[in-house]
Motif scaffolding. Sequence first.
Motif, PDB file in Angstrom:
ATOM      1  N   UNK A 143      90.930-100.851  73.728  1.00  0.00           N
ATOM      2  CA  UNK A 143      89.944-101.559  74.543  1.00  0.00           C
ATOM      3  C   UNK A 143      88.525-101.249  74.063  1.00  0.00           C
ATOM      4  N   UNK A 144      88.291-100.052  73.545  1.00  0.00           N
ATOM      5  CA  UNK A 144      86.951 -99.665  73.091  1.00  0.00           C
ATOM      6  C   UNK A 144      86.439-100.623  72.008  1.00  0.00           C
ATOM      7  N   UNK A 145      87.328-101.027  71.112  1.00  0.00           N
ATOM      8  CA  UNK A 145      86.923-101.963  70.047  1.00  0.00           C
ATOM      9  C   UNK A 145      86.608-103.333  70.634  1.00  0.00           C
ATOM     10  N   UNK A 146      87.399-103.754  71.620  1.00  0.00           N
ATOM     11  CA  UNK A 146      87.146-105.060  72.225  1.00  0.00           C
ATOM     12  C   UNK A 146      85.791-105.063  72.931  1.00  0.00           C
ATOM     13  N   UNK A 147      85.565-104.006  73.725  1.00  0.00           N
ATOM     14  CA  UNK A 147      84.385-103.978  74.588  1.00  0.00           C
ATOM     15  C   UNK A 147      83.076-103.964  73.806  1.00  0.00           C
ATOM     16  N   UNK A 148      83.070-103.277  72.682  1.00  0.00           N
ATOM     17  CA  UNK A 148      81.827-103.167  71.917  1.00  0.00           C
ATOM     18  C   UNK A 148      81.407-104.506  71.316  1.00  0.00           C
ATOM     19  N   UNK A 149      82.348-105.407  71.111  1.00  0.00           N
ATOM     20  CA  UNK A 149      82.041-106.696  70.484  1.00  0.00           C
ATOM     21  C   UNK A 149      82.043-107.859  71.477  1.00  0.00           C
ATOM     22  N   UNK A 150      82.457-107.607  72.685  1.00  0.00           N
ATOM     23  CA  UNK A 150      82.649-108.689  73.656  1.00  0.00           C
ATOM     24  C   UNK A 150      81.320-109.057  74.316  1.00  0.00           C
ATOM     25  N   UNK A 151      80.892-110.291  74.110  1.00  0.00           N
ATOM     26  CA  UNK A 151      79.616-110.731  74.698  1.00  0.00           C
ATOM     27  C   UNK A 151      79.690-110.844  76.211  1.00  0.00           C
ATOM     28  N   UNK A 152      80.915-110.947  76.768  1.00  0.00           N
ATOM     29  CA  UNK A 152      81.036-110.994  78.234  1.00  0.00           C
ATOM     30  C   UNK A 152      80.585-109.675  78.854  1.00  0.00           C
ATOM     31  N   UNK A 153      80.593-108.602  78.058  1.00  0.00           N
ATOM     32  CA  UNK A 153      80.181-107.290  78.555  1.00  0.00           C
ATOM     33  C   UNK A 153      78.768-106.917  78.088  1.00  0.00           C
ATOM     34  N   UNK A 154      78.023-107.906  77.677  1.00  0.00           N
ATOM     35  CA  UNK A 154      76.663-107.637  77.167  1.00  0.00           C
ATOM     36  C   UNK A 154      75.810-106.891  78.178  1.00  0.00           C
ATOM     37  N   UNK A 155      76.013-107.141  79.454  1.00  0.00           N
ATOM     38  CA  UNK A 155      75.229-106.465  80.488  1.00  0.00           C
ATOM     39  C   UNK A 155      75.484-104.969  80.523  1.00  0.00           C
ATOM     40  N   UNK A 156      76.557-104.497  79.880  1.00  0.00           N
ATOM     41  CA  UNK A 156      76.900-103.075  79.899  1.00  0.00           C
ATOM     42  C   UNK A 156      76.522-102.356  78.596  1.00  0.00           C
ATOM     43  N   UNK A 157      76.278-103.075  77.559  1.00  0.00           N
ATOM     44  CA  UNK A 157      76.164-102.473  76.230  1.00  0.00           C
ATOM     45  C   UNK A 157      75.049-101.434  76.113  1.00  0.00           C
ATOM     46  N   UNK A 158      73.998-101.559  76.865  1.00  0.00           N
ATOM     47  CA  UNK A 158      72.878-100.625  76.761  1.00  0.00           C
ATOM     48  C   UNK A 158      72.935 -99.510  77.795  1.00  0.00           C
ATOM     49  N   UNK A 159      73.961 -99.512  78.607  1.00  0.00           N
ATOM     50  CA  UNK A 159      74.086 -98.478  79.620  1.00  0.00           C
ATOM     51  C   UNK A 159      74.666 -97.204  79.019  1.00  0.00           C
ATOM     52  N   UNK A 160      74.101 -96.056  79.430  1.00  0.00           N
ATOM     53  CA  UNK A 160      74.558 -94.768  78.911  1.00  0.00           C
ATOM     54  C   UNK A 160      76.019 -94.524  79.243  1.00  0.00           C
ATOM     55  N   UNK A 161      76.408 -94.902  80.423  1.00  0.00           N
ATOM     56  CA  UNK A 161      77.799 -94.702  80.830  1.00  0.00           C
ATOM     57  C   UNK A 161      78.742 -95.499  79.946  1.00  0.00           C
ATOM     58  N   UNK A 162      78.345 -96.709  79.596  1.00  0.00           N
ATOM     59  CA  UNK A 162      79.177 -97.539  78.705  1.00  0.00           C
ATOM     60  C   UNK A 162      79.290 -96.884  77.342  1.00  0.00           C
ATOM     61  N   UNK A 163      78.157 -96.422  76.798  1.00  0.00           N
ATOM     62  CA  UNK A 163      78.167 -95.798  75.465  1.00  0.00           C
ATOM     63  C   UNK A 163      79.032 -94.541  75.469  1.00  0.00           C
ATOM     64  N   UNK A 164      78.926 -93.781  76.522  1.00  0.00           N
ATOM     65  CA  UNK A 164      79.754 -92.574  76.631  1.00  0.00           C
ATOM     66  C   UNK A 164      81.229 -92.948  76.669  1.00  0.00           C
ATOM     67  N   UNK A 165      81.541 -93.943  77.427  1.00  0.00           N
ATOM     68  CA  UNK A 165      82.933 -94.403  77.538  1.00  0.00           C
ATOM     69  C   UNK A 165      83.475 -94.893  76.218  1.00  0.00           C
ATOM     70  N   UNK A 166      82.593 -95.497  75.433  1.00  0.00           N
ATOM     71  CA  UNK A 166      83.024 -96.034  74.158  1.00  0.00           C
ATOM     72  C   UNK A 166      82.963 -95.000  73.020  1.00  0.00           C
ATOM     73  N   UNK A 167      82.447 -93.811  73.337  1.00  0.00           N
ATOM     74  CA  UNK A 167      82.321 -92.779  72.313  1.00  0.00           C
ATOM     75  C   UNK A 167      81.178 -93.024  71.370  1.00  0.00           C
ATOM     76  N   UNK A 168      80.133 -93.707  71.849  1.00  0.00           N
ATOM     77  CA  UNK A 168      78.976 -94.036  71.035  1.00  0.00           C
ATOM     78  C   UNK A 168      77.843 -93.034  71.296  1.00  0.00           C
ATOM     79  N   UNK A 169      76.967 -92.915  70.326  1.00  0.00           N
ATOM     80  CA  UNK A 169      75.783 -92.073  70.528  1.00  0.00           C
ATOM     81  C   UNK A 169      74.878 -92.681  71.568  1.00  0.00           C
ATOM     82  N   UNK A 170      74.315 -91.898  72.481  1.00  0.00           N
ATOM     83  CA  UNK A 170      73.436 -92.430  73.507  1.00  0.00           C
ATOM     84  C   UNK A 170      72.179 -93.061  72.884  1.00  0.00           C
TER      85      UNK A 170
END
Length: 216
Positions: A189-216
């Motif tokens: 799901x992490x790969x889907x979410x990072x590219x999914x434009x339907x989740x664009x509202x979440x992409x800049x949120x710290x919680x989203x980045x943490x969930x995806x294993x991305x650097x804050x």
Amino acid sequence: MSYIHDALKKAQKERNGRFRPYEGVSPSRPWRAGLSPKKWAAWIIGGLMIVLLAFASYSWLDLRRPFTPAGSEKAVPPPQPLKRQTDAGDFFERGRGYHRERRLEAARQWYEKALKADPGYALALNNLGVIQIQDEAYADARRNFEKAIRLKPDYVDPYYNLACFFALRGQTEESLRYLRKAVSLGPAVQKWACKDTDLSALHNLAEFKEMMGLDP
């Protein structure tokens, strides 16, 4: 002596009168010892009539039965079971094929057929909800996703799709909650979410980045 002789002769005459010697059947009186010819003819005619009546009755009863060709009793097939209802999975696969080709209306029809055959078919509920989001039928989409989760709690797709549903409506907290559950069920799901434009509202949120294993 003459007296005895006369008595013997008289007795002999009497015996001869009672018992005639066998001379065969007289041709002039053939029915002397039995029935008369008329009575014999009546008996014969009566017997023939009984035979004819019995044959006619049997034939009439036989005609009332349906005609069955000789040997057809073995040819009659045994009763067949009722035809099994077409598997909802067959309808679902047809719908998914149209969905991949972006023929959404045809896909919708086949998903609905699958649900008519099996109202609890979770995969069809989920995919129909995806089409309904694209059609902006949000209430129907949410209802189908939630029903799919109730029926199949370990099915990752409806959780992810509900995350997209709430993100599109600006409900980020609800979106993150369902996305977290989806990630726990399927790391892909992490790969889907990072590219999914339907989740664009979440992409800049710290919680989203943490969930995806991305650097804050």
